[in-house]
Scaffold this motif. Structure first.
Motif, short mmCIF file in Angstrom:
data_model
loop_
_atom_site.label_atom_id
_atom_site.label_comp_id
_atom_site.label_asym_id
_atom_site.label_seq_id
_atom_site.Cartn_x
_atom_site.Cartn_y
_atom_site.Cartn_z
N TYR A 1 0.84 -1.20 0.00
CA TYR A 1 0.00 0.00 0.00
C TYR A 1 0.87 1.25 0.00
O TYR A 1 0.68 2.17 -0.81
CB TYR A 1 -0.89 -0.03 1.24
CG TYR A 1 -2.09 0.90 1.22
CD1 TYR A 1 -3.21 0.61 0.45
CD2 TYR A 1 -2.12 2.03 2.04
CE1 TYR A 1 -4.33 1.43 0.48
CE2 TYR A 1 -3.23 2.86 2.07
CZ TYR A 1 -4.34 2.55 1.29
OH TYR A 1 -5.45 3.36 1.32
N ALA B 1 -6.42 -6.39 -2.82
CA ALA B 1 -6.86 -5.95 -1.50
C ALA B 1 -8.00 -6.85 -1.05
O ALA B 1 -8.51 -7.68 -1.81
CB ALA B 1 -7.32 -4.49 -1.54
N SER C 1 -7.88 -5.66 4.38
CA SER C 1 -7.15 -4.41 4.16
C SER C 1 -7.91 -3.25 4.78
O SER C 1 -7.32 -2.39 5.46
CB SER C 1 -6.96 -4.17 2.66
OG SER C 1 -6.35 -5.27 2.02
N ALA C 2 -9.22 -3.20 4.55
CA ALA C 2 -10.05 -2.13 5.12
C ALA C 2 -10.03 -2.20 6.65
O ALA C 2 -10.01 -1.15 7.32
CB ALA C 2 -11.48 -2.25 4.61
N GLU D 1 -7.84 5.37 3.92
CA GLU D 1 -8.54 4.77 2.77
C GLU D 1 -8.68 5.72 1.59
O GLU D 1 -9.06 5.28 0.49
CB GLU D 1 -9.92 4.29 3.23
CG GLU D 1 -10.90 5.38 3.65
CD GLU D 1 -10.72 5.87 5.06
OE1 GLU D 1 -11.60 6.64 5.52
OE2 GLU D 1 -9.72 5.51 5.72
N ARG E 1 -7.12 4.84 -5.24
CA ARG E 1 -8.41 4.78 -5.93
C ARG E 1 -8.87 3.32 -5.93
O ARG E 1 -8.21 2.44 -6.49
CB ARG E 1 -8.29 5.30 -7.37
CG ARG E 1 -7.79 6.72 -7.47
CD ARG E 1 -7.83 7.25 -8.89
NE ARG E 1 -9.20 7.54 -9.32
CZ ARG E 1 -9.50 8.11 -10.49
NH1 ARG E 1 -8.55 8.42 -11.34
NH2 ARG E 1 -10.76 8.35 -10.79
N TRP E 2 -9.99 3.09 -5.29
CA TRP E 2 -10.52 1.72 -5.18
C TRP E 2 -11.22 1.35 -6.48
O TRP E 2 -12.12 2.04 -6.94
CB TRP E 2 -11.46 1.63 -3.98
CG TRP E 2 -10.71 1.91 -2.71
CD1 TRP E 2 -10.62 3.10 -2.05
CD2 TRP E 2 -9.91 0.98 -1.98
NE1 TRP E 2 -9.82 2.99 -0.94
CE2 TRP E 2 -9.37 1.69 -0.87
CE3 TRP E 2 -9.60 -0.37 -2.13
CZ2 TRP E 2 -8.53 1.08 0.08
CZ3 TRP E 2 -8.77 -0.98 -1.19
CH2 TRP E 2 -8.25 -0.26 -0.11
N TYR F 1 -9.43 -4.76 -5.67
CA TYR F 1 -8.22 -4.15 -6.23
C TYR F 1 -8.27 -2.63 -6.09
O TYR F 1 -9.35 -2.04 -6.05
CB TYR F 1 -8.08 -4.51 -7.72
CG TYR F 1 -8.30 -5.97 -7.99
CD1 TYR F 1 -7.24 -6.86 -8.04
CD2 TYR F 1 -9.60 -6.48 -8.14
CE1 TYR F 1 -7.45 -8.22 -8.25
CE2 TYR F 1 -9.82 -7.83 -8.35
CZ TYR F 1 -8.74 -8.70 -8.40
OH TYR F 1 -8.95 -10.03 -8.59
N TYR F 2 -7.09 -2.03 -6.04
CA TYR F 2 -6.99 -0.58 -6.08
C TYR F 2 -5.86 -0.17 -7.02
O TYR F 2 -5.01 -1.00 -7.41
CB TYR F 2 -6.77 0.01 -4.69
CG TYR F 2 -5.50 -0.42 -3.98
CD1 TYR F 2 -4.28 0.24 -4.20
CD2 TYR F 2 -5.51 -1.47 -3.06
CE1 TYR F 2 -3.12 -0.14 -3.54
CE2 TYR F 2 -4.36 -1.85 -2.39
CZ TYR F 2 -3.17 -1.18 -2.63
OH TYR F 2 -2.02 -1.57 -1.99
N ASP G 1 -15.67 2.17 -4.38
CA ASP G 1 -14.96 3.19 -3.61
C ASP G 1 -15.78 3.58 -2.37
O ASP G 1 -15.26 3.64 -1.25
CB ASP G 1 -14.69 4.41 -4.48
CG ASP G 1 -13.86 5.46 -3.77
OD1 ASP G 1 -12.62 5.32 -3.76
OD2 ASP G 1 -14.43 6.42 -3.22
N VAL H 1 -15.90 0.58 0.22
CA VAL H 1 -14.70 0.42 1.03
C VAL H 1 -14.67 1.46 2.15
O VAL H 1 -14.37 1.16 3.31
CB VAL H 1 -13.43 0.53 0.17
CG1 VAL H 1 -12.18 0.53 1.05
CG2 VAL H 1 -13.35 -0.62 -0.83
N LYS H 2 -15.00 2.69 1.80
CA LYS H 2 -14.97 3.76 2.80
C LYS H 2 -16.03 3.53 3.89
O LYS H 2 -15.79 3.82 5.07
CB LYS H 2 -15.13 5.11 2.12
CG LYS H 2 -13.89 5.47 1.29
CD LYS H 2 -14.07 6.68 0.41
CE LYS H 2 -12.79 6.93 -0.40
NZ LYS H 2 -12.95 8.02 -1.39
#
Length: 324
Positions: free
Chosen positions: A77, A94, A98-99, A112, A116-117, A258-259, A305, A308-309
């Motif tokens: 990361y 990811a 990961s989150a 986070e 870019r997710w 993935y990001y 995105d 994930v947030k």
């Protein structure tokens, strides 16, 4: 006209579809970075797209899979952010883990919003498991027994305190109105060790993943009491009710995604999103996903995105409630 011609020759023509700009040209050197040693979950995640993108002809050049272990993805990361933030050829594996680590501040100074997710293309789901001779046949029975005497319940998971398996166990404790930080958690090395501990009678409950536990459930070695999904899973676990079916708001998808770097161009980002969307509709991808023990779970672009947030916010709350 000269500008259009030069752009075409450079291989970066952009076509507009509604409000989405999609790069016509594919990455010249596609690469997936796995933030761990070969053979683990990040490797699986990279191989899922590397094999199916080529097999479905979404890419014409084989995708390289590279490895960078350290901090369960933290080193990778930080590397992407610091060194390859503009590289549109590179995607990095990811997971929901990961989150969870980001939520606990274990990825260093970056949060986070530092990447870019891109998308999630499959998931496993958390499960709560007991031995085959356990007196508990439903999640409700287990919760009531745990509530009555939490100190008599050792819960095993394939990860340290604060890991995904620990969090799954904490959800059981919370369902029983008990403090998660007082849970008797036994940290073991992976799901195989959890199964051994259950079968040997060393622990009463195991927290794990559906794909890893399914065949042992079918063989009668253990009993899965609940899957942590919105709806029942297909195949071998079709007979196992969800936690929600049994009256408990317990949900734990273990997504694989993935990001890309924060400064990757919109054109490159949108090319990957469009390629993933097409990929998920191919038989080649469906076969790869099934082979790797993943269930259908697709979220792409802005939707992923945001997801994930939201996960990070949820995990921060769970960690706080659990006294982490």
């Amino acid at each position: 006209m000269k500008r259009i011609l030069l752009t075409f020759l450079a291989g970066t023509v952009v076509a507009s579809f509604g409000n989405l700009s999609v790069a016509v040209a594919e990455p010249t050197k596609p690469e997936c970075l796995a933030g761990a040693k070969p053979g683990g979950g990040f490797d699986l995640t990279c191989r899922l797209v590397a094999n199916s993108l080529l097999a479905s002809k979404e890419i014409s050049t084989p995708m390289a899979v590279t490895y960078m272990e350290g901090g369960v993805g933290a080193v990778a990361y930080n590397h992407v952010i610091g060194k390859r933030g503009k590289d549109g050829n590179l995607i990095t594996a990811a997971s929901s883990g990961s989150a969870l680590l980001i939520a606990q501040g274990k990825f260093g100074k970056y949060d986070e919003t530092a990447v870019r997710w891109l998308g999630a293309l499959g998931a496993d789901y958390g499960v709560l498991v007991v031995s085959s001779d356990s007196p508990y046949k439903t999640l409700g029975e287990l919760v009531e027994a745990y509530k009555a005497d939490p100190n008599s319940f050792a819960i095993a998971g394939g990860g340290a305190v604060g890991s995904q398996d620990w969090m799954k166990g904490s959800l059981l404790a919370k369902a029983a109105n008990q403090e998660p930080k007082k849970m008797r958690y036994v940290a073991l090395e992976g799901g195989g060790a959890v199964l051994t501990a259950l079968e040997g009678g060393h622990v009463k409950v195991g927290a794990g993943d559906a794909a890893e536990m399914a065949k042992h459930h079918v063989a009668g070695k253990v009993r899965i009491l609940a899957v942590m999904s919105d709806k029942r899973l297909p195949g071998e676990l079709a007979d196992v009710p969800t936690a929600k079916e049994q009256g408990y708001e317990i949900d734990w998808p273990v997504w694989r995604g993935y990001y890309v770097g924060k400064d990757v161009s919109d054109a490159d980002y949108n090319w990957w999103v469009a390629a993933f969307e097409k990929l998920t509709k191919t038989p080649e991808f469906a076969k790869e996903r099934e082979t790797r023990g993943l269930f259908e779970f697709t979220k792409l672009g802005a939707d992923f995105d945001a997801y994930v947030k939201e996960d990070v916010v949820r995990f921060k709350a769970l960690a706080k409630d659990a006294g982490m």
